[in-house]
Scaffold this active site. Structure first.
Site, PDB file in Angstrom:
ATOM      1  N   ILE A 152      81.661  23.148 -23.500  1.00 15.57           N
ATOM      2  CA  ILE A 152      80.281  22.895 -23.109  1.00 15.57           C
ATOM      3  C   ILE A 152      80.079  21.151 -23.275  1.00 15.57           C
ATOM      4  CG2 ILE A 152      79.388  25.177 -23.862  1.00 15.57           C
ATOM      5  CD1 ILE A 152      78.515  23.966 -26.804  1.00 15.57           C
ATOM      6  N   ASP A 153      78.898  20.867 -22.828  1.00 16.52           N
ATOM      7  CA  ASP A 153      78.849  19.320 -22.917  1.00 16.52           C
ATOM      8  C   ASP A 153      78.921  18.917 -24.346  1.00 16.52           C
ATOM      9  OD1 ASP A 153      78.407  19.545 -20.169  1.00 16.52           O
ATOM     10  OD2 ASP A 153      76.265  19.669 -19.972  1.00 16.52           O
ATOM     11  N   LYS A 154      78.993  17.598 -24.372  1.00 17.68           N
ATOM     12  CA  LYS A 154      79.186  17.014 -25.767  1.00 17.68           C
ATOM     13  C   LYS A 154      77.919  17.013 -26.323  1.00 17.68           C
ATOM     14  CE  LYS A 154      79.991  12.376 -27.834  1.00 17.68           C
ATOM     15  NZ  LYS A 154      80.461  10.851 -27.319  1.00 17.68           N
ATOM     16  N   ARG A 262      71.724  22.528 -16.491  1.00 18.23           N
ATOM     17  CA  ARG A 262      70.777  21.164 -16.531  1.00 18.23           C
ATOM     18  C   ARG A 262      70.572  20.895 -15.056  1.00 18.23           C
ATOM     19  NH1 ARG A 262      74.630  17.102 -19.551  1.00 18.23           N
ATOM     20  NH2 ARG A 262      72.799  15.771 -19.211  1.00 18.23           N
TER      21      ARG A 262
END
Length: 337
Positions: A152-154, A262
């Site tokens: 998953i994104d930072k 997103r």
């Protein structure tokens, strides 16, 4: 003809540049083979990887496909800084939700990258797992990504599973490839999604690929992208009923593409609050004040549910994670709008 430009401070995450001018006589073949032939220090596989990362452009537009035809013109290849040969184990606290001899499920905080990459060589989930698990992590993910099955994104918080054995890694990878995984994210959004019929539930479909305007961003594309499907449900809308100022939205992934939620939420007019890349405009003043008061400094997106069948034992497993403090505080403030 090729030339090299040393990287500078204005080239973020770029180790060096290669500039090529392809003549009409040199054009016509596959782009990956053509570029590799002109850059003997670079393998064809390396060129393919750079293209897939959006680091090869022609005339300012990313080259979409390594198998595409080489066209005449000016090409730019951005070479990222080399990573350490092997990530170091670091004593970083881990929020372990579940662990057995085959796998480990953790609650990743926002701000922690999943695996080392240029600009985030340390302090990653991999560094923490190496310290916690020692040599038991599956090696299938490679030296830089041991045990990592998905990411998953930072700046997205929430649940991540990692494999400790090769059997678990293969089994989990197969489940993700078959989309046989329950993944639910909670997003706090600017406004509420505009469904096809204006309803509180819906499905967003659209291929996602590198943005032609910004290689660091993803976008809905008409060709060259990967099919992506997100199911959403507005769990709570905040503000006027006819025109919500914000919403809590549950997003269930059918596919898992880079920045999928997103990009998809932004495409229906409800980007994640605090999203620096896909925000596309400021929220209402009352929402901006709530974001500031809550101390939210990243996209309001949390991987809240992960469910799957254990790849070794076959046991049905489902894990949930509550909203982290910044998102919980923001939700509480939004409820007073």
């Amino acid at each position: 003809m090729a030339s090299e430009i040393p990287s500078g401070d204005d080239e973020e995450e770029v180790f060096g540049l290669r500039l090529l001018t392809l003549t009409p006589q040199e054009a016509g073949g596959r782009i990956d083979k053509t570029l590799a032939d002109l850059l003997p220090e670079m393998s064809r596989a390396r060129v393919q990887a750079l293209i897939s990362q959006g680091r090869v452009s022609r005339g300012g537009a990313p080259v979409p496909d390594a198998s595409g035809k080489a066209l005449a013109g000016e090409y730019r290849l951005e070479i990222p800084a080399p990573l350490a040969a092997e990530p170091a184990a670091e004593a970083i606290p881990l929020g372990v939700i579940y662990e057995d001899e085959h796998l480990i499920v953790v609650d990743k905080p926002a701000g922690m990258a999943v695996h080392p990459a240029p600009g985030s060589e340390s302090g990653t989930l991999v560094n923490a797992l190496l310290h916690h698990c020692g040599d038991s992590l599956s090696g299938i993910g490679g030296v830089a990504r041991p045990g990592i099955v998905h990411r998953i994104d930072k700046d997205t918080s929430g649940i991540v599973v990692a494999a400790k054995t090769d059997a678990a890694h293969q089994g989990l990878s197969a489940l993700f490839a078959a989309h046989d995984i329950e993944r639910v994210y909670v997003a706090l959004t600017r406004g509420a999604p505009r469904g096809a019929k204006g309803g509180p539930q819906g499905t967003i479909e659209g291929a996602i690929g590198r943005s032609s305007a910004d290689r660091k961003k993803m976008a809905l594309v008409k060709s060259g992208g990967r099919h992506a499907v997100t199911h959403y449900a507005v769990e709570r809308a905040y503000g006027p009923k006819d025109r919500p100022l914000a919403a809590r939205v549950a997003c269930t992934l059918e596919t898992g593409r880079t920045h999928q939620i997103r990009v998809h939420l932004a495409s229906v007019g409800a980007p994640c609050l605090g999203d620096p890349a896909y925000g596309s405009g400021p929220p209402a003043q009352a929402v901006r004040a709530a974001v500031a008061q809550a101390g939210l400094t990243r996209q309001a997106l949390h991987a809240a549910v992960l469910g799957f069948r254990h790849p070794v034992t076959g046991q049905a497993m489902r894990f949930e994670s509550p909203l982290p403090p910044d998102m919980a505080a923001l939700q509480g403030l939004l409820e007073n709008l």
